[in-house]
Design an enzyme around this catalytic site. Sequence first.
Site, short mmCIF file in Angstrom:
data_model
loop_
_atom_site.label_atom_id
_atom_site.label_comp_id
_atom_site.label_asym_id
_atom_site.label_seq_id
_atom_site.Cartn_x
_atom_site.Cartn_y
_atom_site.Cartn_z
N HIS A 1 -8.94 4.38 -0.83
CA HIS A 1 -7.62 3.75 -0.76
C HIS A 1 -7.40 2.81 -1.95
CE1 HIS A 1 -3.96 2.24 0.81
NE2 HIS A 1 -4.42 1.34 1.64
N LYS B 1 -9.61 6.78 4.66
CA LYS B 1 -10.92 6.38 5.16
C LYS B 1 -12.07 6.92 4.30
CE LYS B 1 -14.13 4.70 7.50
NZ LYS B 1 -14.92 4.75 6.27
N CYS C 1 0.82 -1.22 0.00
CA CYS C 1 0.00 0.00 0.00
C CYS C 1 0.85 1.27 0.00
CB CYS C 1 -0.94 0.01 1.20
SG CYS C 1 -2.05 -1.39 1.22
N CYS D 1 -12.38 1.21 8.88
CA CYS D 1 -11.59 0.66 7.77
C CYS D 1 -11.70 1.57 6.55
CB CYS D 1 -12.15 -0.71 7.35
SG CYS D 1 -12.25 -1.91 8.68
N SER D 2 -10.62 1.65 5.80
CA SER D 2 -10.66 2.33 4.50
C SER D 2 -11.45 1.45 3.53
CB SER D 2 -9.24 2.54 3.98
OG SER D 2 -8.56 1.30 3.95
N1 COA Z 1 -16.31 2.60 5.12
C1 COA Z 1 -17.58 3.07 4.95
N2 COA Z 1 -18.46 2.52 4.08
C2 COA Z 1 -18.01 1.48 3.36
C3 COA Z 1 -16.71 0.95 3.48
C4 COA Z 1 -15.86 1.55 4.41
N3 COA Z 1 -14.62 1.09 4.60
N4 COA Z 1 -16.57 -0.09 2.64
C5 COA Z 1 -17.74 -0.20 1.98
N5 COA Z 1 -18.61 0.74 2.42
C6 COA Z 1 -20.00 0.92 2.00
C7 COA Z 1 -20.16 0.87 0.50
O1 COA Z 1 -20.05 2.16 -0.05
C8 COA Z 1 -21.54 0.29 0.36
O2 COA Z 1 -22.48 1.32 0.59
P1 COA Z 1 -23.87 1.36 -0.21
O3 COA Z 1 -24.59 0.10 0.16
O4 COA Z 1 -24.51 2.61 0.28
O5 COA Z 1 -23.50 1.40 -1.68
C9 COA Z 1 -21.65 -0.68 1.52
O6 COA Z 1 -20.71 -0.20 2.52
C10 COA Z 1 -21.31 -2.12 1.18
O7 COA Z 1 -20.11 -2.10 0.41
P2 COA Z 1 -19.28 -3.43 0.11
O8 COA Z 1 -18.30 -3.10 -0.96
O9 COA Z 1 -20.23 -4.56 -0.13
O10 COA Z 1 -18.52 -3.65 1.49
P3 COA Z 1 -17.76 -4.95 1.94
O11 COA Z 1 -18.47 -5.49 3.13
O12 COA Z 1 -17.50 -5.87 0.80
O13 COA Z 1 -16.33 -4.36 2.36
C11 COA Z 1 -14.70 -3.85 4.03
C12 COA Z 1 -16.15 -3.64 3.56
C13 COA Z 1 -14.48 -3.00 5.27
C14 COA Z 1 -14.47 -5.34 4.38
C15 COA Z 1 -13.76 -3.42 2.88
O14 COA Z 1 -13.98 -2.06 2.62
C16 COA Z 1 -12.31 -3.64 3.25
O15 COA Z 1 -11.80 -4.75 3.15
N6 COA Z 1 -11.59 -2.59 3.70
C17 COA Z 1 -10.17 -2.70 4.06
C18 COA Z 1 -9.32 -2.61 2.83
C19 COA Z 1 -7.89 -2.90 3.16
O16 COA Z 1 -7.55 -3.81 3.90
N7 COA Z 1 -7.00 -2.11 2.58
C20 COA Z 1 -5.58 -2.27 2.76
C21 COA Z 1 -5.18 -1.76 4.07
S1 COA Z 1 -3.46 -1.67 4.32
#
Ligand code: COA
Length: 388
Positions: free
Chosen positions: A336, A332, A87, A210-211
């Site tokens: 990301h 956030k 990242c 989480c981002s």
């Molecule tokens: N913060 C706020 N809202 C979020 C979000 C977040 N991090 N991630 C997704 N959403 C929202 C989406 O916009 C969507 O909204 P909507 O229904 O109004 O359209 C809803 O939540 C569902 O989105 P979805 O893509 O299905 O979420 P998910 O459950 O598959 O993923 C996480 C959520 C947190 C698991 C995912 O964002 C993630 O893995 N984040 C971490 C990424 C990471 O590890 N990066 C590297 C770090 S070093």
Amino acid sequence: MREVAIIGAGETKYGEHWEKSLRDLAVEAGLKAIEDSNIYAEDIQAIFGGNMSAGSFVGQDHVGALIADFAGLAETKIPAMRVEAACASGAAALHAGYLAVASGMYDLVLVGGVEKMTDLPGNMATDILAGAADREWEVFLGATFPALGAMMARRYMHEYGLKIEQLALLPVIAHEHGSRNPDAHLRNKITVDTVLNAPMVADPLTIMHCSPVSDGAAAVVLAPAELAKKYTDAPIKISASAVANDYISLHSRPSLTTQVATVEAGKRAYKMANKEPKDIDFVELHDAFSIIALEALEDLGFAKKGEGIKLAEEGELNLGGKLPYNPSGGLKAKGHPVGATGVGQVVEIVKQLRNEAEGRQVDGAEVALAHNVGGTATTTVVHILEVM
Ligand code: COA
């Protein structure tokens, strides 16, 4: 070594870009940066591109050559290479571009970052991102990135008595700032209650700690500082570009609450720029998970260990505070797209230092710091930028 400046910057909107491919995003950001620099694409002498995992996300490797080709630069035969540090790939590419100009080898260098992450289902993205951790000793045993972040948060809460509702202040500020950024992925404002009541990802981190998984690209053009005013009235000097690495697995480290790579990269950057934490007007910190940014506030010398959250509680991290935090919205809220993030942080700093960050401007800012992390702060890259 020569001093290096940024003469132009550009980025795509971050978010879900179903209608655009990896190359579309990279070329869009690159051309915006070139246009902003008042040069022609043919003037570019080398390209360094940050990208973590296009091979896994979209089945495309050899990203440097691809982007140069689709930017119309295959004809010029310039070197174009991908730089990878998970990242932190974007900031690592900026470090490489900085060295290339500082050394005297090239004058005009394009540094880009790109990632296209949303074409895959979430579980596949999670697995690809886990490649930034130790696959054999962390991931095969069940640890995802949110799980590793959760372990860091639990340990910090244990050592310093932090309450999860205190940590929730950081995403609240990030979303407030992101709501003002038209390029941000998530522009909704949230409260502490939203953070606490959101779906749990890895206890104690809800989705709001989480981002998101994002698509996007960002780019800057570098030039020797002594030539920069030939191209723009408002060049931004890169006063420091520093990188440090730590053990890759959390279990190999003496502490989960101090990021040694961040401490080291910060020390090197402050020394190189001849600055101290008190000289920094605002920060773009790597808040992939809120805990990483909280630890970084302390590890970069803005607060004593265990006391970083007080800055948020006292309002100092808001626009108008002593140390505005992630005016872009941070990872956030701005989003990301992992390979783009480190360059995107710097694009935001360029806009702020040129007084062009409409709606979220840090008034009077002259010096800023960007902190970009690969893995669980395994690689940290710190840049300090200032007006010339
Ligand atoms: N913060 C706020 N809202 C979020 C979000 C977040 N991090 N991630 C997704 N959403 C929202 C989406 O916009 C969507 O909204 P909507 O229904 O109004 O359209 C809803 O939540 C569902 O989105 P979805 O893509 O299905 O979420 P998910 O459950 O598959 O993923 C996480 C959520 C947190 C698991 C995912 O964002 C993630 O893995 N984040 C971490 C990424 C990471 O590890 N990066 C590297 C770090 S070093």
